[in-house]
Design an enzyme around this catalytic site. Sequence first.
Site, short mmCIF file in Angstrom:
data_model
loop_
_atom_site.label_atom_id
_atom_site.label_comp_id
_atom_site.label_asym_id
_atom_site.label_seq_id
_atom_site.Cartn_x
_atom_site.Cartn_y
_atom_site.Cartn_z
NE ARG A 96 33.24 49.30 -39.33
CZ ARG A 96 33.97 48.73 -40.28
NH1 ARG A 96 33.83 47.46 -40.56
NH2 ARG A 96 34.85 49.46 -40.96
CE1 TYR A 140 46.22 44.34 -41.00
CE2 TYR A 140 47.17 42.13 -41.13
CZ TYR A 140 46.25 43.01 -40.59
OH TYR A 140 45.35 42.57 -39.65
P1 NDP Z 1 37.03 45.92 -39.12
O1 NDP Z 1 37.42 46.38 -40.48
O2 NDP Z 1 35.84 45.04 -38.98
O3 NDP Z 1 36.86 47.19 -38.14
C1 NDP Z 1 37.88 48.13 -38.08
C2 NDP Z 1 37.59 49.15 -37.04
O4 NDP Z 1 38.70 50.07 -36.98
C3 NDP Z 1 36.37 50.00 -37.34
O5 NDP Z 1 35.71 50.36 -36.15
C4 NDP Z 1 36.96 51.24 -38.01
O6 NDP Z 1 36.15 52.41 -37.90
C5 NDP Z 1 38.23 51.40 -37.20
N1 NDP Z 1 39.25 52.18 -37.89
C6 NDP Z 1 39.80 51.94 -39.10
N2 NDP Z 1 40.67 52.92 -39.42
C7 NDP Z 1 40.67 53.79 -38.38
C8 NDP Z 1 41.33 55.01 -38.12
N3 NDP Z 1 42.21 55.54 -38.99
N4 NDP Z 1 41.06 55.68 -36.96
C9 NDP Z 1 40.18 55.16 -36.06
N5 NDP Z 1 39.51 54.00 -36.25
C10 NDP Z 1 39.75 53.33 -37.41
O7 NDP Z 1 38.33 45.21 -38.55
P2 NDP Z 1 38.47 43.88 -37.66
O8 NDP Z 1 37.52 43.92 -36.54
O9 NDP Z 1 38.50 42.72 -38.56
O10 NDP Z 1 39.97 44.05 -37.12
C11 NDP Z 1 40.25 44.67 -35.89
C12 NDP Z 1 41.75 44.57 -35.64
O11 NDP Z 1 42.14 43.20 -35.63
C13 NDP Z 1 42.60 45.24 -36.71
O12 NDP Z 1 43.73 45.83 -36.13
C14 NDP Z 1 43.00 44.09 -37.60
O13 NDP Z 1 44.18 44.37 -38.30
C15 NDP Z 1 43.19 43.00 -36.57
N6 NDP Z 1 43.10 41.66 -37.10
C16 NDP Z 1 41.96 41.22 -37.71
C17 NDP Z 1 41.89 39.94 -38.19
C18 NDP Z 1 40.67 39.40 -38.82
O14 NDP Z 1 40.72 38.26 -39.27
N7 NDP Z 1 39.56 40.12 -38.88
C19 NDP Z 1 43.03 39.04 -38.08
C20 NDP Z 1 44.16 39.58 -37.42
C21 NDP Z 1 44.18 40.86 -36.95
P3 NDP Z 1 34.89 52.65 -38.93
O15 NDP Z 1 33.83 51.71 -38.45
O16 NDP Z 1 34.56 54.08 -38.75
O17 NDP Z 1 35.39 52.29 -40.29
#
Ligand code: NDP
Length: 240
Positions: free
Chosen positions: A12, A147
Site C-alpha cells: 500500500r 524518524y
Molecule cells: P504507509 O504507512 O502508507 O505504508 C507503510 C508500509 O510499510 C505498509 O505496507 C506496511 O505494512 C509496511 N510496514 C510497516 N512496518 C513494517 C515492518 N516492520 N515490516 C514490514 N513492513 C512494514 O507508508 P508510506 O507509503 O507513506 O511510506 C512509505 C515509505 O516512504 C516509508 O519509509 C516512509 O517513511 C517514506 N516516506 C513517506 C512520506 C510520505 O509523505 N508518505 C514522506 C517521506 C518518506 P502493513 O500494510 O502491513 O502495515
Amino acid sequence: MGRVAVVTGGTRGIGGAISIALKEAGYTVAAGYVGNDEAAARFREVTHIGVYKFDVGDFAACENAVAQIEQDLGPIDVLVNNAGVTRDGTMHKMDFEQWDKVIQTNLGSCFNMSRCVIDGMRQRGFGRIVNIGSINGQAGQYGQVNYAAAKSGIHGFTKALAQEGAAKGITVNAIAPGYIDTDMVRAVPENVLEKIIARVPVGRLGKAEEIARGVLFLVNDEAGFITGSTLSINGGQHMY
Ligand code: NDP
C-alpha cells in the site's frame, strides 16, 4: 525472464505504487508487509503480485522471507527498502520503544534486507538497491528525532554501500520523498497539513506514483552509472 524485485512495505502507499510500476515495467515483484492482511489480500487480488508477511526489523524474519521469495520467484535483482513507520513525539515525551521501533523498522531494515540479498547480487555481478529516505531525514522535523535520525542514517548507509557495490555491478541509491498523499500523511492533523502544503512550491502533496517513477529510473539496467545518490522528490520544498 524478467528481473525479480522485492519491495518492502509494498502492498500500500508509496510501496504499493512502486510494486505496480515495477510489475508494469516487466519485473516479477514480491511485495512485503507486516500486519495489514486485509490491505495485502486486496492488493494481491487486484494486482496479482505475490505478497509476503514479515517484519523488516527482524533479521531472522528477513532471512526466511528472502529464502522463500527466491524459492518462489528466483534470485533477487532489485531491492526497494521502502517499509517505514512513524512514532512521533518530542524528545522529552518520547519513550525508548518509540525510538527503537522507528530505528529498527526504518534503518535496521536496510541492513537486514540488504545483507540477505548482497551475496547473491555480488555473485551474479548485478544488483539495484533503492532506499526510501525522507525530506525529514535531510532537514529534520520537530517531534521526529527518531524518524529524522533513521532517515538521515539511510542516506549514509546508501553512500557507504554504494562504494562497496560499485565494482560488482550493484548500485545503491536513495529517494527522499517530500509529503506524499498516503495513509502516513493522512494521519497528520489537517491544520498541520495545510501549513505543510503552504510551504511546498508546487502547491500540493506528491503522489505515490511520482516516487515510483524515480524508483523505476534508478533500478533500470541502464542506470549503472548512478550510484550513491539521493533523488529528492518533494515539489521543491527542500533543495538539498
Ligand atoms: P504507509 O504507512 O502508507 O505504508 C507503510 C508500509 O510499510 C505498509 O505496507 C506496511 O505494512 C509496511 N510496514 C510497516 N512496518 C513494517 C515492518 N516492520 N515490516 C514490514 N513492513 C512494514 O507508508 P508510506 O507509503 O507513506 O511510506 C512509505 C515509505 O516512504 C516509508 O519509509 C516512509 O517513511 C517514506 N516516506 C513517506 C512520506 C510520505 O509523505 N508518505 C514522506 C517521506 C518518506 P502493513 O500494510 O502491513 O502495515
